[in-house]
Design an enzyme around this catalytic site. Structure first.
Site, PDB file in Angstrom:
ATOM      1  N   TYR A  73      -7.005  -6.529  19.954  1.00  0.00           N
ATOM      2  CA  TYR A  73      -6.290  -5.410  19.326  1.00  0.00           C
ATOM      3  C   TYR A  73      -6.956  -4.055  19.551  1.00  0.00           C
ATOM      4  O   TYR A  73      -6.515  -3.062  18.972  1.00  0.00           O
ATOM      5  CB  TYR A  73      -6.216  -5.598  17.801  1.00  0.00           C
ATOM      6  CG  TYR A  73      -5.905  -6.992  17.329  1.00  0.00           C
ATOM      7  CD1 TYR A  73      -4.658  -7.564  17.572  1.00  0.00           C
ATOM      8  CD2 TYR A  73      -6.851  -7.749  16.629  1.00  0.00           C
ATOM      9  CE1 TYR A  73      -4.368  -8.843  17.124  1.00  0.00           C
ATOM     10  CE2 TYR A  73      -6.563  -9.020  16.178  1.00  0.00           C
ATOM     11  CZ  TYR A  73      -5.331  -9.569  16.429  1.00  0.00           C
ATOM     12  OH  TYR A  73      -5.053 -10.830  15.985  1.00  0.00           O
ATOM     13  N   GLU A 106      -0.170 -11.503  -1.271  1.00  0.00           N
ATOM     14  CA  GLU A 106      -0.960 -12.425  -0.432  1.00  0.00           C
ATOM     15  C   GLU A 106      -2.018 -11.672   0.367  1.00  0.00           C
ATOM     16  O   GLU A 106      -1.926 -11.568   1.592  1.00  0.00           O
ATOM     17  CB  GLU A 106      -0.034 -13.138   0.558  1.00  0.00           C
ATOM     18  CG  GLU A 106       1.053 -13.956  -0.071  1.00  0.00           C
ATOM     19  CD  GLU A 106       2.139 -14.359   0.932  1.00  0.00           C
ATOM     20  OE1 GLU A 106       2.325 -13.658   1.959  1.00  0.00           O
ATOM     21  OE2 GLU A 106       2.788 -15.366   0.675  1.00  0.00           O
ATOM     22  N   PRO A 107      -3.040 -11.126  -0.272  1.00  0.00           N
ATOM     23  CA  PRO A 107      -4.058 -10.406   0.499  1.00  0.00           C
ATOM     24  C   PRO A 107      -5.012 -11.362   1.229  1.00  0.00           C
ATOM     25  O   PRO A 107      -5.409 -12.389   0.676  1.00  0.00           O
ATOM     26  CB  PRO A 107      -4.820  -9.645  -0.595  1.00  0.00           C
ATOM     27  CG  PRO A 107      -4.656 -10.463  -1.828  1.00  0.00           C
ATOM     28  CD  PRO A 107      -3.326 -11.153  -1.717  1.00  0.00           C
ATOM     29  N   ARG A 163     -11.533  -9.464  18.164  1.00  0.00           N
ATOM     30  CA  ARG A 163     -10.583  -8.462  17.699  1.00  0.00           C
ATOM     31  C   ARG A 163     -10.550  -7.188  18.539  1.00  0.00           C
ATOM     32  O   ARG A 163      -9.520  -6.540  18.631  1.00  0.00           O
ATOM     33  CB  ARG A 163     -10.806  -8.144  16.212  1.00  0.00           C
ATOM     34  CG  ARG A 163     -10.557  -9.375  15.334  1.00  0.00           C
ATOM     35  CD  ARG A 163     -10.442  -9.069  13.852  1.00  0.00           C
ATOM     36  NE  ARG A 163      -9.262  -8.283  13.562  1.00  0.00           N
ATOM     37  CZ  ARG A 163      -9.242  -6.984  13.356  1.00  0.00           C
ATOM     38  NH1 ARG A 163     -10.379  -6.305  13.383  1.00  0.00           N
ATOM     39  NH2 ARG A 163      -8.125  -6.350  13.125  1.00  0.00           N
ATOM     40  N   CYS A 212     -18.205 -14.515  30.222  1.00  0.00           N
ATOM     41  CA  CYS A 212     -17.918 -14.065  31.579  1.00  0.00           C
ATOM     42  C   CYS A 212     -16.567 -13.376  31.603  1.00  0.00           C
ATOM     43  O   CYS A 212     -15.576 -13.949  32.067  1.00  0.00           O
ATOM     44  CB  CYS A 212     -17.936 -15.247  32.530  1.00  0.00           C
ATOM     45  SG  CYS A 212     -19.590 -15.853  32.711  1.00  0.00           S
ATOM     46  N   GLU A 213     -16.534 -12.197  31.071  1.00  0.00           N
ATOM     47  CA  GLU A 213     -15.282 -11.464  30.939  1.00  0.00           C
ATOM     48  C   GLU A 213     -15.623 -10.014  30.610  1.00  0.00           C
ATOM     49  O   GLU A 213     -16.292  -9.758  29.609  1.00  0.00           O
ATOM     50  CB  GLU A 213     -14.494 -12.113  29.791  1.00  0.00           C
ATOM     51  CG  GLU A 213     -13.238 -11.447  29.442  1.00  0.00           C
ATOM     52  CD  GLU A 213     -12.036 -12.384  29.460  1.00  0.00           C
ATOM     53  OE1 GLU A 213     -12.162 -13.558  29.871  1.00  0.00           O
ATOM     54  OE2 GLU A 213     -10.975 -11.915  29.064  1.00  0.00           O
TER      55      GLU A 213
END
Ligand code: LLP
Length: 449
Positions: A334, A290-291, A330, A361-362
């Site tokens: 991560y 299942e790639p 991402r 705004c972060e």
């Protein structure tokens, strides 16, 4: 300069081209942020999996893990290239069916499929449902009985092997929300009880040991364990024909990543299945994979427009773009790393480090820290590579930012496969402040009592 993949090239005018299209023109035509998928390269990557299996002569199935990038066009493309589809929710199943994919080519996953999702999957006639836990046996059996269907299932096993990048750990995965745990005996118990559910026919085992894996060692460790469990299942009289080893094949995001070629990972898997099954005198199963990431990740580039800049002397240079964590969460999630270039000045020397900041705004809304780039100008087109997996699919409307458009390019032509959201789309499900009168009447009657 980084290696250019698929049909990417730098033209003599210094622009980045993909699929025979000048990315600066794509940015102009469709606006930014824009996901650009290289259709020929998508197909080539799927074909690599098929070719690797065909070279071994075993029975196999490649199911594209739709979660990595699930849109109607992508489901169609995977289907055209001979993939089955792995879906994990009613929404992904709906997308695949809207794409015209034969339900008999769809696998349904999920650690908490609702009754409604199971009803949808069973009534649509999906190929297999991957049962994740004991609670699901009774629920699925009941749903299947209601629809008078016999449902093919695989059992998801947590084999006690966890693999990420090039390392694997042999005990880590036991503590996971997914699957029947092998160590504690849950997996054996699942095999002992599955026969009690009349409407279910168990065809074999499934495991998925992680994502962004660089070689086949972790798969091989899992396969040894799964083979023994498979033998136990057949000793109980279950008739198995499938071993699904999941997805997780890694890709190169930056020069730190060194994934094994697809062909050698598949060879490693096939050899290990052959050896382990022969040692236990088991018939060879059909090997399913299942790639997700490895199919779509390297096939897309995200185009942004450079905006404001901030150079903090002796500290860092920031260039802000018109997207960010809303279309690529991402790094924030991560710590993922990417590479970039200025698509309109692809031949200019990358003389300085510029950190690419999003517009949310972060403070954590960053796409790349310290990317080597020529000094950016406002209006430059910033191309971030390898963004095809788990970005559009995890995109959000944080700060009420509309989601980008997605185009496929091929042979000098471009076609929109997902429209850019508008402000109207952003408020489409909002309702003006109002209250449910019926409930108010009942509530005031209660208060009066
Ligand atoms: N099969 C199962 C059961 C899975 O859980 C996954 C991914 C796949 C296949 C496909 O794995 P792939 O070949 O794409 O590595 N959002 C994260 C990745 C989450 C992966 C979840 N499961 C990221 O952005 O890195």
């Amino acid at each position: 300069m980084r290696p250019l993949q698929g049909t990417m090239k730098v033209g003599s005018e210094g622009h980045l081209w993909v699929g025979g299209c000048d990315t600066t023109q794509l940015a102009q035509k469709y606006g930014t942020p824009l996901f650009v998928y290289d259709e020929a390269y998508l197909r080539e990557r799927i074909r690599e999996f098929h070719a690797a299996f065909k070279a071994t002569g075993v029975s196999y199935e490649v199911a594209y893990a739709a979660k990595a990038f699930c849109t109607i066009a992508m489901c169609q493309l995977a289907d055209q290239e001979g993939c089955a589809l792995d879906v994990v929710s009613g929404g992904e199943l709906y997308t695949a069916l809207q794409a015209g994919v034969d339900p008999g080519r769809i696998h349904m996953h999920g650690n908490n499929k609702t009754r409604a999702e199971l009803e949808y999957a069973v009534s649509s006639g999906v190929s297999v449902i991957v049962v994740d836990n004991f609670a699901e046996f009774a629920l699925l059996n009941d749903v299947a009985t209601t629809f008078r269907r016999q449902v093919d299932v695989l059992l998801r096993i947590a084999p006690g092997v966890e693999a990420h990048t090039h390392e694997y750990i042999s005990t880590g995965q036991q503590d996971s929300k997914f699957g029947f745990d092998l160590e504690s005996g849950q997996a054996r118990r699942a095999l002992e009880v599955v026969g009690d559910y009349d409407a279910l026919r168990c065809r074999g085992l499934h495991s998925h040991i992680g994502s962004q894996i660089f070689d086949s060692q972790g798969f091989e460790a899992a396969i040894s364990r799964l083979a023994e469990l498979y033998a136990y299942g057949t000793s109980l009289g279950l008739v198995f024909d499938v071993l699904n080893v999941g997805g997780g094949f890694g890709i190169r995001y930056t020069e730190e990543d060194d994934p094994a070629p697809i062909a050698s990972s598949i060879q490693g898997i096939v050899h290990k299945v052959k050896d382990s099954f022969a040692a236990l005198s088991l018939e060879m199963p059909s090997i399913w994979i299942e790639p997700g990431r490895s199919v779509v990740g390297p096939a897309a580039v995200t185009l942004y427009t450079a905006g404001s800049q901030k150079a903090i002397p002796g500290v860092r240079n920031y260039v802000s773009i018109d997207g960010g964590m809303t279309d690529n969460p991402r790094l924030a999630l991560y710590g993922a790393k990417y590479e970039a270039m200025l698509a309109n000045r692809a031949s200019d020397e990358a003389a300085e480090a510029w950190s690419i900041a999003g517009k949310c705004c972060e403070s954590g809304d960053m796409v790349i820290w310290d990317a080597p780039l020529p000094r950016p100008q406002m209006g430059d087109v910033v191309a971030v590579f390898d963004t095809g997996a788990y970005n559009y699919s995890m995109a959000s409307n944080y700060n009420r930012i509309p989601r980008p458009a997605v185009v496929f390019v091929r042979d000098g032509r471009s076609g929109i496969v997902v429209e850019r959201e508008t402000y109207e789309d952003v408020v489409r499900l909002d309702r003006p402040l109002s209250y449910d009168e019926e409930n108010a009447a009942a509530s005031s009657a209660m208060t009066a009592r």
